[in-house]
Design an enzyme around this catalytic site. Structure first.
Site, PDB file in Angstrom:
ATOM      1  N   LYS A 164       1.090  -1.146  -0.140  1.00 24.91           N
ATOM      2  CA  LYS A 164      -0.009  -0.010   0.084  1.00 24.91           C
ATOM      3  C   LYS A 164       0.847   1.319  -0.086  1.00 24.91           C
ATOM      4  CE  LYS A 164      -4.021  -1.897   0.166  1.00 24.91           C
ATOM      5  NZ  LYS A 164      -5.122  -1.515  -0.621  1.00 24.91           N
ATOM      6  N   ASP A 189      -0.526  -0.074  -4.449  1.00 25.56           N
ATOM      7  CA  ASP A 189      -2.127   0.010  -4.516  1.00 25.56           C
ATOM      8  C   ASP A 189      -2.154   1.282  -3.697  1.00 25.56           C
ATOM      9  OD1 ASP A 189      -4.591   0.210  -4.481  1.00 25.56           O
ATOM     10  OD2 ASP A 189      -4.874  -1.526  -3.402  1.00 25.56           O
ATOM     11  N   GLU A 214      -1.971   0.466  -8.502  1.00 25.52           N
ATOM     12  CA  GLU A 214      -3.391   0.176  -8.745  1.00 25.52           C
ATOM     13  C   GLU A 214      -3.872   1.548  -8.218  1.00 25.52           C
ATOM     14  OE1 GLU A 214      -4.094  -3.403  -6.565  1.00 25.52           O
ATOM     15  OE2 GLU A 214      -6.177  -2.768  -6.108  1.00 25.52           O
ATOM     16  N   ASP A 239      -9.167  -0.737  -9.904  1.00 25.61           N
ATOM     17  CA  ASP A 239     -10.010  -1.400  -8.929  1.00 25.61           C
ATOM     18  C   ASP A 239     -11.298  -0.649  -8.602  1.00 25.61           C
ATOM     19  OD1 ASP A 239     -10.958  -2.645  -6.407  1.00 25.61           O
ATOM     20  OD2 ASP A 239      -9.012  -2.400  -5.262  1.00 25.61           O
ATOM     21  N   LYS A 263     -13.185  -7.860  -8.322  1.00 19.42           N
ATOM     22  CA  LYS A 263     -13.710  -8.348  -7.159  1.00 19.42           C
ATOM     23  C   LYS A 263     -15.072  -8.798  -7.242  1.00 19.42           C
ATOM     24  CE  LYS A 263     -10.459  -5.604  -4.414  1.00 19.42           C
ATOM     25  NZ  LYS A 263     -10.162  -4.406  -3.511  1.00 19.42           N
TER      26      LYS A 263
END
Ligand SMILES: O=C(O)CCC(=O)C1=CC=C[C@@H](O)[C@@H]1C(=O)O
Ligand SMILES: [Mg+2]
Length: 369
Positions: A164, A189, A214, A239, A263
């Site tokens: 992250k 991300d 991301e 995402d 997802k």
């Protein structure tokens, strides 16, 4: 297939360690489990991956509970379903609320596969017997602690690591990780932590040859993502921006990303996830299955999904022991030599530990349809 009764279980699971990103820190994970009983006596399981507050998407555990009980469950009654895709079509009449829809639709997919006596992977068209495992590492107070955690994950065999990042903890962190792990398949991300004003700053990530960056910008901003992608050699993966196959198509046509994260919860279920998979397959777009700090139930759905042929990259698919002291399924998900075996038993292929569910439950509803 006919759905006869649905039990919802709101559970709370404590994470082994808090998981931090650019927006929040998750310590306890609240989830809603769907236990669906069919007229044939089969039980299908689904899981709602909304968080308890709306930091990732607008949905929360509270809104999803309401949507399932008061709006979506009534749409499942009095119908003989030939195929779970019909459920997602029926749910199209309701706007948004994709995580609530996905939880019910996921339970239908599991029950459907069990009634056919095939695995969920097979029902979805999966081909792989095992899938590469990937893992996410949250932001940490110190770079040393992050390096230590990555070292542990690499020793466990993970095939790629996602970290992250956010303003103040990005270029230096990635530089330190790259110095220590020059050949590690690595990605970052940002959970929408940047704006186009950061273009020059983000260009400093290019030399580190990340697999992808991301969701650097806002969830609703495909245009700025396209501008950023033009300026970066690092592929952008979306995402939060992609809620449907149509979103994936638009993003691709605009040049807003070069990689897609799917997802099931974010896109409204496995049927839509499969549509995105098929679209990406025809265009040769690299694709992977994202994670939502889910329990083994949603993880089992994700593993089945990841066995489809066009999931070309390792997903956020890690062992039960990555996040949980004890998972809700038997056997737990394990990673061996960097891979997770796709179960071939009926449905999700894992037994749900109902006693554990009862133990963790904070609220329940039980309704005949
Ligand atoms: O479940 C996993 O292992 C992935 C965890 C993860 O990176 C995420 C889960 C939920 C929200 C975000 O923080 C993040 C993501 O954006 O992909
Ligand atoms: Mg993400």
């Amino acid at each position: 297939m006919k759905a006869e009764r649905i039990r919802l279980h709101h559970i709370r699971m404590q994470l082994k360690q808090p998981f931090a990103n650019s927006l929040t820190t998750v310590t306890d994970r609240d989830l809603i489990l769907v236990e669906l009983l069919t007229a044939a006596g089969v039980t299908g399981w689904g899981e709602c991956v909304a968080f308890d507050t709306p930091w990732y998407t607008e949905e929360t555990v509270g809104t999803a509970w309401h949507m399932m009980e008061d709006v979506l469950m009534p749409l499942l009654s009095d119908t003989l379903w030939d195929h779970p895709d019909q459920v997602s079509e029926r749910f199209d009449a309701v706007r948004g609320n994709r995580m609530a829809k996905a939880a019910l639709e996921g339970a239908v997919w599991d029950a459907y596969a069990k009634e056919q006596d095939i695995s969920l992977a097979q029902a979805l068209g999966g081909e792989r017997e095992r899938i590469p495992a990937g893992v996410a590492v949250g932001t940490n107070a110190s770079v040393d602690e992050m390096l230590r955690q990555i070292e542990e994950r690499v020793a466990e065999g993970y095939r790629r690591v996602k970290v992250k990042v956010g303003p103040g903890a990005d270029v230096d962190v990635i530089a330190a990780i790259r110095e220590r792990f020059p050949a590690l398949p690595l990605m970052a991300d940002a959970n929408s932590a940047y704006t186009l004003e950061d273009i020059h700053h983000l260009k400093q990530l290019d030399p580190f040859e990340l697999m992808m960056l991301e969701q650097p910008l806002a969830a609703d901003d495909l245009v700025d993502h396209a501008r950023l992608q033009q300026a970066l050699s690092t592929p952008i993966c979306l995402d939060e921006s992609l809620l449907s196959r149509e979103d994936a198509r638009r993003a691709w046509e605009l040049g807003s990303c070069r990689v897609v994260n799917v997802k099931p919860g974010r896109v409204g279920g496995l049927s839509e996830a499969r549509r995105i998979h098929d679209f990406c397959g025809t265009r040769g777009i690299p694709l992977w299955v994202g994670g939502m700090l889910e329990s083994g139930i949603a993880r089992a759905h994700n593993i089945a999904l990841a066995s489809l042929p066009h999931f070309t990259l390792p997903g956020d698919l890690s062992a039960s022991a990555r996040y949980w002291y004890q998972d809700l399924i038997h056997p737990e998900v394990t990673v061996r030599e960097g891979f997770i075996t796709v179960p071939n038993g009926p449905g999700i292929g894992f037994e749900v530990d109902v006693e554990r569910v009862n133990h963790l439950r904070v609220r329940r509803s039980d309704r005949m349809l």
